[in-house]
Motif scaffolding. Structure first.
Motif, short mmCIF file in Angstrom:
data_model
loop_
_atom_site.label_atom_id
_atom_site.label_comp_id
_atom_site.label_asym_id
_atom_site.label_seq_id
_atom_site.Cartn_x
_atom_site.Cartn_y
_atom_site.Cartn_z
N VAL A 27 22.92 -78.42 100.64
CA VAL A 27 24.21 -78.96 100.21
C VAL A 27 24.00 -80.16 99.29
O VAL A 27 24.67 -80.30 98.25
N MET A 28 23.08 -81.04 99.65
CA MET A 28 22.79 -82.21 98.82
C MET A 28 22.29 -81.79 97.45
O MET A 28 22.71 -82.34 96.42
N ALA A 29 21.40 -80.82 97.42
CA ALA A 29 20.85 -80.35 96.15
C ALA A 29 21.95 -79.77 95.26
O ALA A 29 22.00 -80.05 94.06
N LYS A 30 22.81 -78.97 95.86
CA LYS A 30 23.90 -78.39 95.08
C LYS A 30 24.80 -79.48 94.50
O LYS A 30 25.15 -79.45 93.31
N ASN A 31 25.16 -80.45 95.32
CA ASN A 31 26.05 -81.51 94.85
C ASN A 31 25.41 -82.34 93.74
O ASN A 31 26.07 -82.67 92.74
N LEU A 32 24.14 -82.67 93.91
CA LEU A 32 23.44 -83.46 92.89
C LEU A 32 23.32 -82.69 91.58
O LEU A 32 23.51 -83.24 90.49
N MET A 33 23.01 -81.40 91.68
CA MET A 33 22.89 -80.58 90.47
C MET A 33 24.23 -80.46 89.75
O MET A 33 24.29 -80.54 88.51
N LEU A 34 25.29 -80.30 90.49
CA LEU A 34 26.61 -80.15 89.86
C LEU A 34 27.08 -81.46 89.24
O LEU A 34 27.75 -81.45 88.20
N ILE A 35 26.73 -82.59 89.85
CA ILE A 35 27.04 -83.88 89.24
C ILE A 35 26.31 -84.02 87.90
O ILE A 35 26.89 -84.45 86.89
N SER A 36 25.03 -83.65 87.87
CA SER A 36 24.25 -83.70 86.63
C SER A 36 24.82 -82.76 85.58
O SER A 36 24.92 -83.10 84.39
N TYR A 37 25.21 -81.58 86.03
CA TYR A 37 25.79 -80.59 85.13
C TYR A 37 27.08 -81.10 84.51
O TYR A 37 27.31 -80.98 83.30
N GLU A 38 27.94 -81.71 85.32
CA GLU A 38 29.19 -82.25 84.81
C GLU A 38 28.94 -83.38 83.81
O GLU A 38 29.67 -83.52 82.82
N ALA A 39 27.89 -84.17 84.04
CA ALA A 39 27.56 -85.25 83.11
C ALA A 39 27.18 -84.70 81.74
O ALA A 39 27.59 -85.22 80.70
N VAL A 40 26.41 -83.61 81.73
CA VAL A 40 26.03 -82.99 80.46
C VAL A 40 27.24 -82.40 79.77
O VAL A 40 27.44 -82.54 78.56
N ARG A 41 28.10 -81.74 80.52
CA ARG A 41 29.31 -81.14 79.95
C ARG A 41 30.22 -82.18 79.32
O ARG A 41 30.92 -81.90 78.33
N SER A 42 30.23 -83.38 79.86
CA SER A 42 31.13 -84.41 79.37
C SER A 42 30.59 -85.16 78.15
O SER A 42 31.30 -85.96 77.55
N CYS A 43 29.33 -84.88 77.80
CA CYS A 43 28.72 -85.57 76.65
C CYS A 43 29.38 -85.15 75.35
O CYS A 43 29.80 -84.01 75.17
N LYS A 44 29.43 -86.07 74.44
CA LYS A 44 29.90 -85.76 73.09
C LYS A 44 28.80 -84.98 72.38
O LYS A 44 27.61 -85.27 72.52
N THR A 45 29.17 -83.99 71.56
CA THR A 45 28.20 -83.23 70.78
C THR A 45 28.25 -83.65 69.33
O THR A 45 29.29 -84.06 68.82
N SER A 46 27.12 -83.52 68.68
CA SER A 46 27.05 -83.83 67.25
C SER A 46 27.44 -82.61 66.45
O SER A 46 27.80 -81.57 66.99
N GLN A 47 27.31 -82.71 65.14
CA GLN A 47 27.67 -81.60 64.26
C GLN A 47 26.84 -80.36 64.55
O GLN A 47 27.29 -79.23 64.35
N HIS A 48 25.63 -80.54 65.04
CA HIS A 48 24.73 -79.41 65.31
C HIS A 48 24.69 -79.07 66.79
O HIS A 48 23.76 -78.42 67.26
N ASP A 49 25.67 -79.54 67.55
CA ASP A 49 25.77 -79.23 68.99
C ASP A 49 24.60 -79.78 69.80
O ASP A 49 24.26 -79.25 70.85
N ASP A 50 23.95 -80.83 69.30
CA ASP A 50 22.89 -81.49 70.07
C ASP A 50 23.51 -82.64 70.85
O ASP A 50 23.93 -83.64 70.28
#
Length: 267
Positions: A27-50
Motif C-alpha cells: 500500500v505504501m509503495a502504491k501511494n508513493l508511486m502515485l504521488i510521484s506520478y501526479e507530480a510528473v503529470r502536473s509539470c509544465k511541458t516545453s515546446q518539445h514536450d520535455d
C-alpha cells in the motif's frame, strides 16, 4: 523513492504470500508511486514536450527499479477508476519524446527504463495471478510491445543510424535496440524499421539502407544479436558526423561500408 523500490521491490510484487504478509508495504509503495506520478503529470511541458528534468529523470529511474524488482506491480499500477497499468502506459507514451530530449539525463534515464521494462517481459510469469488479473496485465503487455516495436524503435533507429543522437547515448540506444530485436518478430517491426531508415535524415544512399534493413531483419531471426550489429550502427553514426564528400551516398566510405556489411551480415 528509487531506493525504496530497490530495497523492498520483491516484497511489493503481487503474490499470494506477499499479499498476506507485506500488504502495508504494498500500500505504501502504491501511494508513493502515485504521488510521484501526479507530480510528473502536473509539470509544465516545453515546446518539445520535455518536462522538468529534475522530476522526469528520477521518475524514469524509479520506474526502472520497479521493472527490475516488481514488474507485475508496475504493470498493474494505476489511480482509482483509471485503467489497469495507467502509469506504465503513460510512461511508454512519453518515452519516445524523452529519447529526443535535449537533457542528457532524461534521455539516459528513459533508455534505462525502456531496456529494463522490455527485458522484464522476456521472463515474466503471470502464473500467480487469477484469470481476470492475468487478462488485464496481458493487455498492458500488448500495449507496451506495440509501443516499443513502433514509436520507440523508430526513434532509436533514426537517432543512431542517421547520426542524430549525441555520441554519449549511442551505445545505450544500441543496447536498447538489441533488447527490442530479441523480443520481436520481424513482422512486428518491419514497417517501423523501414520508416526509420527511409527518413530524410539518412544520407548514406539506397545501398546502405538496404544493408541496414537486412541486418535488422536477420537480428530478429537469430537467437542473439552479435557484436557486428553495434559496430555497424557506430559506423553509420560516424559517417553522418563527417562533412567530407566521401561519407555521403556513393562516396568511398559508404561503398566500403556496403561491401563489408553486405558480405558479412549480422548473425
Amino acid at each position: 523513492m528509487q531506493k525504496f523500490m530497490s530495497l523492498h521491490g520483491t516484497k511489493i510484487e503481487p503474490s499470494p504470500r506477499n499479499n498476506a504478509v507485506n500488504e502495508p508495504i504494498q500500500v505504501m509503495a502504491k501511494n508513493l508511486m502515485l504521488i510521484s506520478y501526479e507530480a510528473v503529470r502536473s509539470c509544465k511541458t516545453s515546446q518539445h514536450d520535455d518536462v522538468s528534468q529534475g522530476i522526469v529523470a528520477p521518475m524514469f529511474d524509479t520506474l526502472t527499479s520497479c521493472a527490475k524488482k516488481c514488474p507485475i506491480f508496475l504493470l498493474s499500477l494505476s489511480r482509482d477508476s483509471q485503467p489497469v497499468g495507467e502509469v506504465v502506459r503513460s510512461s511508454i507514451e512519453t518515452a519516445p519524446a524523452a529519447l529526443k530530449s535535449n537533457e542528457m539525463n532524461v534521455v539516459l534515464s528513459s533508455i534505462r527504463f525502456l531496456k529494463e521494462l522490455v527485458s522484464s517481459l522476456t521472463f515474466l510469469s503471470l502464473e500467480s495471478l487469477d484469470d481476470a488479473q492475468r487478462d488485464a496485465i496481458s493487455s498492458v503487455i500488448a500495449i507496451i510491445e506495440h509501443a516499443v516495436q513502433t514509436d520507440v524503435i523508430t526513434t532509436a533507429i533514426t537517432s543512431t543510424c542517421a547520426g542524430v543522437s549525441p555520441r554519449d547515448v549511442l551505445e545505450p540506444l544500441t543496447n536498447l535496440m538489441r533488447v527490442i530485436l530479441t523480443l520481436s518478430q520481424w513482422s512486428a517491426i518491419e514497417a517501423s524499421v523501414s520508416a526509420a531508415i527511409d527518413c530524410g535524415q539518412f544520407q548514406l544512399g539506397d545501398e546502405a539502407k538496404s544493408v541496414a534493413f537486412e541486418t535488422f531483419k536477420v537480428c530478429t531471426e537469430s537467437e542473439y544479436v552479435s557484436a557486428n550489429f553495434g559496430k555497424m550502427i557506430l559506423v553509420m553514426w560516424e559517417m553522418h558526423q563527417n562533412d567530407d564528400t566521401g561519407s555521403i551516398a556513393g562516396g568511398e566510405a559508404v561503398l566500403d561500408f556496403v561491401q563489408k556489411y553486405k558480405k558479412q551480415p549480422t548473425k
